[in-house]
Design a protein around this motif. Structure first.
Motif, short mmCIF file in Angstrom:
data_model
loop_
_atom_site.label_atom_id
_atom_site.label_comp_id
_atom_site.label_asym_id
_atom_site.label_seq_id
_atom_site.Cartn_x
_atom_site.Cartn_y
_atom_site.Cartn_z
N HIS A 1 46.78 50.66 12.92
CA HIS A 1 46.80 51.07 11.56
C HIS A 1 45.38 50.71 10.99
O HIS A 1 44.83 49.73 11.30
N GLY A 2 45.01 51.49 9.83
CA GLY A 2 44.01 50.85 9.14
C GLY A 2 42.59 50.67 9.60
O GLY A 2 41.78 49.92 9.31
N THR B 1 39.48 51.08 7.35
CA THR B 1 39.15 50.13 6.51
C THR B 1 38.80 48.82 7.13
O THR B 1 37.39 48.32 6.61
N THR C 1 48.05 43.66 3.78
CA THR C 1 47.38 44.44 2.62
C THR C 1 47.41 43.34 1.68
O THR C 1 46.29 43.22 0.92
#
Ligand SMILES: Cc1cc2nc3c(=O)[nH]c(=O)nc-3n(C[C@H](O)[C@H](O)[C@H](O)COP(=O)(O)OP(=O)(O)OC[C@H]3O[C@@H](n4cnc5c(N)ncnc54)[C@H](O)[C@@H]3O)c2cc1C
Length: 436
Positions: A55-56, A59, A300
């Motif tokens: 994930h991510g 970013t 996060t």
């Protein structure tokens, strides 16, 4: 070299802090002991490509492109301050973003080869594309068990079950935290979907109470457990397997902060974390902390805390986001506590400290017969926590065992005080003119 900011750790929090600091024109250096930046969440293989289900990634790439990271460089200690000396450079401010490691709780057979931490099992696959085994049992507590089991199943392992000692349906008691962070719920559903597709049973209020085998693990005993994690008699079942991945949440890696004299506090999930103010400042001037070192809260929250630590201006929106994620972390700690019933699975000869081979009987004797009243005294009497890991793995288990016998605060901080945050290689000593 002199920098405005030295960041220790290139995980989500460290990268976010470095990017925020360089965005406002500060000179920044980032050190990480790993060969590749990204920390635990963005861990990836040497070919630079993310593993399936990562994930991510966008970013990570965005942050990575904005900062230079010195990889393969453990920071063993930080000197002076301010200015501070960090890995041979001078910096006016330091951001500690050293993350966390798996929390380890012993049970009979936990030292057998083939029994490893959930994080270790995941790191093998994520970082090296190596499966730890073919027939794997995943157990312990916490939402992290789900991505580990899902990742292993997707990679081709036969995951024989996920055994969660707590009851995640208790999240229903925290509708506010869930509603404000809906992404987390969606992520959990996604993992459950993967596990269902691979026919992996997920059992709440179940625990691995023993691992069996001669020279490596060949089976485990799984039992239903009470709310306090005591086994329910008659529910034991044996499962043949070649690997056990166990995780009981995480422990903040606070050694550098502790050595610098930063204030700490016990978090709701029972671990010790660095205390920070609204701007991520620790109690020591010039030293900031961000991410899992301030308490376990997920990626996060780490990214947000990093952005606040690296920025020079007060941003109420960032602070509001951090508070929202912290509320979710508090709910998570309430749903997935470590209950003292784990000690009821431990036998007298079960090792609590594997480096120094100190078993539960020795710790009991230190308290009951030698009069030890806290973890530090037990450490001095038994050598628990004095070995290679310096209490990183056994510290909380020993402290918990002491608290169960004395009923008083076991002084967890004593098990986190280490002169060196990381082992120092002879090669580093030979090439460094100046330490740290
Ligand atoms: C083993 C493990 C696996 C995890 N996997 C997941 C997952 O799959 N999904 C999920 O949502 N959350 C996962 N987490 C939780 C995860 O830690 C956070 O969500 C997030 O990565 C925290 O970011 P961070 O920057 O605070 O710490 P980290 O990501 O842990 O980054 C800390 C960095 O500091 C470096 N470091 C530590 N000490 C030193 C030192 N002395 N000198 C130099 N460098 C140092 C480390 O090498 C690391 O790169 C995992 C945690 C652990 C411990």
């Amino acid at each position: 070299m002199r920098y405005d900011v030295a960041v220790i750790g290139a995980g989500p929090a460290g990268l976010a802090a470095a990017a925020a600091a360089s965005d406002v024109g500060r000179s920044v250096v980032v050190f990480d002991l790993n060969a590749r930046p990204g920390g635990q969440f963005y861990r990836h293989p040497a070919d630079g490509r993310p593993t399936a289900g990562q994930h991510g990634w966008a970013t990570f790439q965005r942050l990575r492109s904005r900062v230079d990271v010195v990889t393969g460089r453990p920071v063993a200690m930080v000197g002076g301050g301010p200015p501070f000396t960090v890995a041979g450079v001078t910096a006016d401010a330091v951001v500690i973003a050293t993350g966390a490691h798996d929390r380890v709780l012993p049970f009979p057979g936990w030292t057998l080869p083939g029994v490893l931490t959930a994080g270790g099992a995941q790191a093998l696959w994520k970082g090296n594309r190596v499966l730890p085994g073919r027939r794997i049992v995943v157990a312990g507590t916490g939402p992290f068990l789900l991505p580990v089991a899902a990742g292993l199943a997707r990679a081709g392992a036969r995951v024989l079950g996920v055994f969660e000692a707590n009851d995640p349906t208790r999240f229903a008691r925290f509708p506010g935290a869930l509603a404000r962070d809906p992404g987390k719920l969606a992520e959990a559903f996604g993992y459950h979907g993967v596990l269902a597709r691979h026919r992996v049973p997920v059992r709440n209020r179940h625990a691995v109470v023993a691992a069996h085998g001669d020279d490596r693990v060949t089976a485990v005993t799984v039992a239903r457990v009470t709310r306090d994690w005591r086994r329910v008699p008659g529910t034991e079942r044996r499962i043949d397997c070649d690997t056990v991945a166990v995780g009981f949440g995480f422990t903040p890696q606070i050694d550098i902060g502790v050595a610098l004299g930063c204030a700490t506090h016990v978090t709701p999930d029972g671990t010790l974390a660095l205390t920070v103010d609204d701007h991520q400042r620790t109690s020591v001037p010039g030293v900031y902390a961000a991410g899992e070192v301030t308490g376990i809260g997920g990626v996060t929250l780490s990214l947000t805390e990093g952005a606040i630590a690296g920025s020079t201006r007060d941003d109420p929106r960032l602070r509001a986001r951090r508070d929202r994620h912290r509320a979710f972390a508090a709910a998570m700690a309430a749903v997935y506590p470590v209950r003292e019933g784990w000690l009821s699975h431990v036998r007298g000869d079960t090792l609590l400290c594997r480096c120094e081979e100190v078993d539960a009987d020795a710790v009991a004797m230190a308290v009951d017969e030698l009069g030890a009243r806290d973890a530090r005294a037990v450490k001095l009497f038994t050598r628990a926590g004095m070995g290679w890991c310096q209490g990183r793995m056994c510290g909380e288990a020993v402290a918990c065992a002491v608290r169960a016998r004395t009923g008083t605060d076991p002084g967890l901080a004593a098990m986190t005080r280490r002169t060196l945050a990381q082992p120092v290689r002879l090669g580093d000593l030979a090439t460094e003119k100046e330490l740290p």
